[in-house]
Design an enzyme around this catalytic site. Structure first.
Site, short mmCIF file in Angstrom:
data_model
loop_
_atom_site.label_atom_id
_atom_site.label_comp_id
_atom_site.label_asym_id
_atom_site.label_seq_id
_atom_site.Cartn_x
_atom_site.Cartn_y
_atom_site.Cartn_z
CD GLN A 41 -2.90 -1.15 2.33
OE1 GLN A 41 -2.53 -1.75 3.32
NE2 GLN A 41 -4.06 -0.53 2.26
CG HIS A 61 0.63 -4.20 -13.33
ND1 HIS A 61 1.87 -4.67 -12.98
CD2 HIS A 61 0.57 -2.94 -12.82
CE1 HIS A 61 2.53 -3.75 -12.29
NE2 HIS A 61 1.74 -2.70 -12.18
CG ASP A 73 2.90 0.14 -11.01
OD1 ASP A 73 2.50 -0.87 -10.41
OD2 ASP A 73 2.84 0.26 -12.26
NE ARG A 98 0.26 -4.67 11.60
CZ ARG A 98 -0.87 -4.86 10.94
NH1 ARG A 98 -1.89 -4.05 11.12
NH2 ARG A 98 -1.02 -5.86 10.12
CG HIS A 143 -0.61 -6.15 5.30
ND1 HIS A 143 -0.76 -5.47 6.50
CD2 HIS A 143 -1.74 -5.89 4.61
CE1 HIS A 143 -1.91 -4.83 6.52
NE2 HIS A 143 -2.53 -5.07 5.37
CG ASN A 187 -3.21 -7.45 7.96
OD1 ASN A 187 -3.42 -6.87 9.03
ND2 ASN A 187 -3.97 -7.22 6.89
CD GLU A 188 -7.54 -7.18 8.15
OE1 GLU A 188 -8.00 -7.33 7.00
OE2 GLU A 188 -7.76 -6.17 8.83
CG ASN A 330 -6.08 -5.68 11.95
OD1 ASN A 330 -5.34 -5.59 12.92
ND2 ASN A 330 -5.65 -5.85 10.72
CE1 TYR A 332 -9.58 -1.99 9.70
CE2 TYR A 332 -9.81 0.39 9.56
CZ TYR A 332 -9.02 -0.74 9.47
OH TYR A 332 -7.69 -0.64 9.17
CD GLU A 398 -5.05 -2.95 9.61
OE1 GLU A 398 -6.15 -2.74 9.07
OE2 GLU A 398 -4.17 -3.65 9.10
C1 GAL Z 1 -7.61 -3.74 6.58
C2 GAL Z 1 -6.27 -3.98 5.93
C3 GAL Z 1 -5.50 -2.72 5.67
C4 GAL Z 1 -6.35 -1.56 5.22
C5 GAL Z 1 -7.62 -1.44 6.05
C6 GAL Z 1 -8.58 -0.37 5.60
O1 GAL Z 1 -8.44 -4.83 6.38
O2 GAL Z 1 -5.48 -4.80 6.75
O3 GAL Z 1 -4.48 -3.03 4.77
O4 GAL Z 1 -6.57 -1.58 3.88
O5 GAL Z 1 -8.31 -2.66 6.07
O6 GAL Z 1 -9.50 -0.83 4.68
#
Ligand code: GAL
Length: 490
Positions: A41, A61, A73, A98, A143, A187-188, A330, A332, A398
């Protein structure tokens, strides 16, 4: 009045009297704060020197499936701008950073027979600069950006990935373990296996939900455990670090107090967090009974000769149990869950069909893109982990909010204020949270959404060849929390 009701009333009155909006709340000294990024990223330099091709290089791509047709890129060009990244980390005052290692930057062919000296040198410099700035490196070994050549061999559906991955991790321990003391294997895992091996659209995936996703999970769990044991047996005695992984989950709240809806919410938690959490963190180990029973039943209804969820032997169950030194999380957002009135039946295998619940959101919740702002869901989730897995040490790796990249990012400040208050609430409930990580240090390439959504504390000018980074309002907000170790009650 029954005693329990009396106690509830008393609690309510005490909380109402003593919780004042705007009141200053202090974080305990035991918690540390950081920010996170991931190699694909931010790094760019996708083919610099001898770097090999990753699945995300190939996917962006060739498929045209990224929302704005973009790729990473160049992204934030951190390969060339990492000194500025370290400056920003110092400005913010974080305890740790991290970041992840790009597999094909250090092993151009995917295998550990040939190492890229340039790739190793890049991470060496970054780690040394962090340590010189008194910032602890937290390294995610994987990741999402594995080598395309290994995807051509089946990716995570191929059991040989267990060895290939462990070889890669060993190179990382050998090269950086003298200075890196905090490791995350994956990661995840849920997102890796559910989205990328289950669904066909928008991500590098083999499709075949209900089959490939469970195969991926099985191999990934074994790769994690093998790497944990390798570190524990061979590297920990001298390097003296800690290792775990970070699991993603939405919080699933029952839509009503009915037993059926509660069952639906628990099932959703067991399918998402429990898929990878139960084998490692529960006292009995293995996949949860709920997951095993559902997939078993669905598989036999659909005429499969055996469950589509592979089985672990009892040796494997024991080998997997306890393979994390902490619970990485993680998180959200939150969903409400109810049991469907009519049992859903499909002749075709699929993860959502195996799960068989209805998920929805309350339209009154504030939202941006897929993130609904529900701080109490975070608190409930942390308590769910405490209750389900015997009060583990939890590290939030996260948490963050998407927008269009606004510099006056009030939405992000409100999100962090709500979620960090919920974090404190959960800690007061008894959850043992020792670190909290904001996603992300800066705006970056947001996978299938390209650059249409931004999660950064710092703004990045993607039209400028220098990829200039500028603070946003939320930069200052997060910095002041880290400085004072306090937050205003929301
Ligand atoms: C997570 C991911 C991150 C980031 C984040 C926000 O699932 O680990 O790389 O993209 O979501 O969408």
């Amino acid at each position: 009045m029954a005693f329990a009701n009396f106690v509830a009333l008393l609690c309510f009155l005490t909380t109402s009297i003593f919780t004042v909006k705007g009141e200053v709340r202090r974080f305990p000294d035991t918690i540390s704060f950081g920010v996170a990024t991931a190699s694909y990223q931010i790094e760019g330099a996708w083919n610099v020197s001898d770097k090999g091709e990753s699945i995300w290089d190939r996917f962006t791509h060739t498929t045209g499936l990224i929302e704005d047709g973009s790729n990473a890129d160049v992204a934030c060009d951190s390969y060339h701008q990492h000194k500025r990244d370290v400056e920003m980390l110092k400005e913010l005052g974080v305890d740790y950073y991290r970041f992840s290692i790009s597999w094909t930057r250090i092993l151009p062919d995917g295998f550990s027979n040939r190492l890229s000296q340039d790739g190793i040198a890049y991470y060496d410099t970054l780690i040394n600069d962090l340590l010189a700035a008194n910032i602890t490196p937290y390294v995610t070994i994987y990741h999402w950006d594995h080598p395309q050549c290994l995807q051509d061999l089946g990716g995570w559906a191929n059991p040989m990935m267990v060895d290939y991955y462990t070889d890669f991790a060993e190179v990382a321990f050998e090269a950086f373990g003298d200075r890196v003391k905090h490791w995350l294997t994956f990661n995840e895992p849920f997102v890796i296996c559910n989205q990328w091996n289950g669904m066909t659209a928008k991500t590098p995936s083999v499709g075949m939900s209900g089959i490939a996703d469970y195969l991926c999970g099985h191999n990934l769990l074994k790769a994690h455990a093998k790497t944990y044991h390798l570190y524990d047996d061979v590297y920990r005695p001298t390097q003296k670090g800690r290792i775990g992984w970070t699991l993603s989950t939405h919080h699933y709240e029952a839509a009503s107090r009915s037993p059926a809806d509660r069952e639906a919410a628990e099932r959703a938690m067991q399918f998402e967090l429990g898929w990878f959490g139960h084998p490692v963190f529960s006292s009995e180990g293995d996949y949860s009974q709920i997951l095993k029973d559902r997939v078993n039943q669905k598989s036999s209804e659909q005429g499969y000769p055996r469950s589509r969820l592979p089985e672990f032997t009892s040796e494997e169950v024991a080998y997997l149990k306890g393979t994390c030194d902490f619970f990485g999380l993680n998180h959200y957002t939150t969903y409400l869950v109810r049991m469907p009135t009519m049992a859903l039946k499909s002749s075709k295998a699929g993860f959502e069909d195996d799960l068989g619940v209805e998920k929805f959101v309350d339209p009154s919740w504030p939202s941006s893109a897929w993130v609904k702002v529900v701080p109490w869901g975070f608190r409930n989730l942390l308590n769910w982990i405490r209750n389900s897995y015997n009060s583990p040490e939890i590290i939030v790796f996260e948490n963050g909010f998407p927008d269009q990249g606004d510099k006056d990012d009030v939405g992000r400040i409100n999100y962090y204020n709500g979620y960090m208050n919920a974090l404190l609430d959960a800690m007061e409930d008894g959850c043992n949270v020792t670190a909290y990580t904001a996603w992300s240090l800066m705006d970056n390439f947001e996978w299938s959404m390209g650059y249409t959504k931004k999660f950064g504390l710092y703004h990045v000018d993607f039209n400028d060849p220098m990829r200039t980074r500028m603070p946003k309002a939320s930069t200052m907000y997060y910095k002041s929390i880290l400085e004072t170790r306090t937050i205003e009650r929301d």
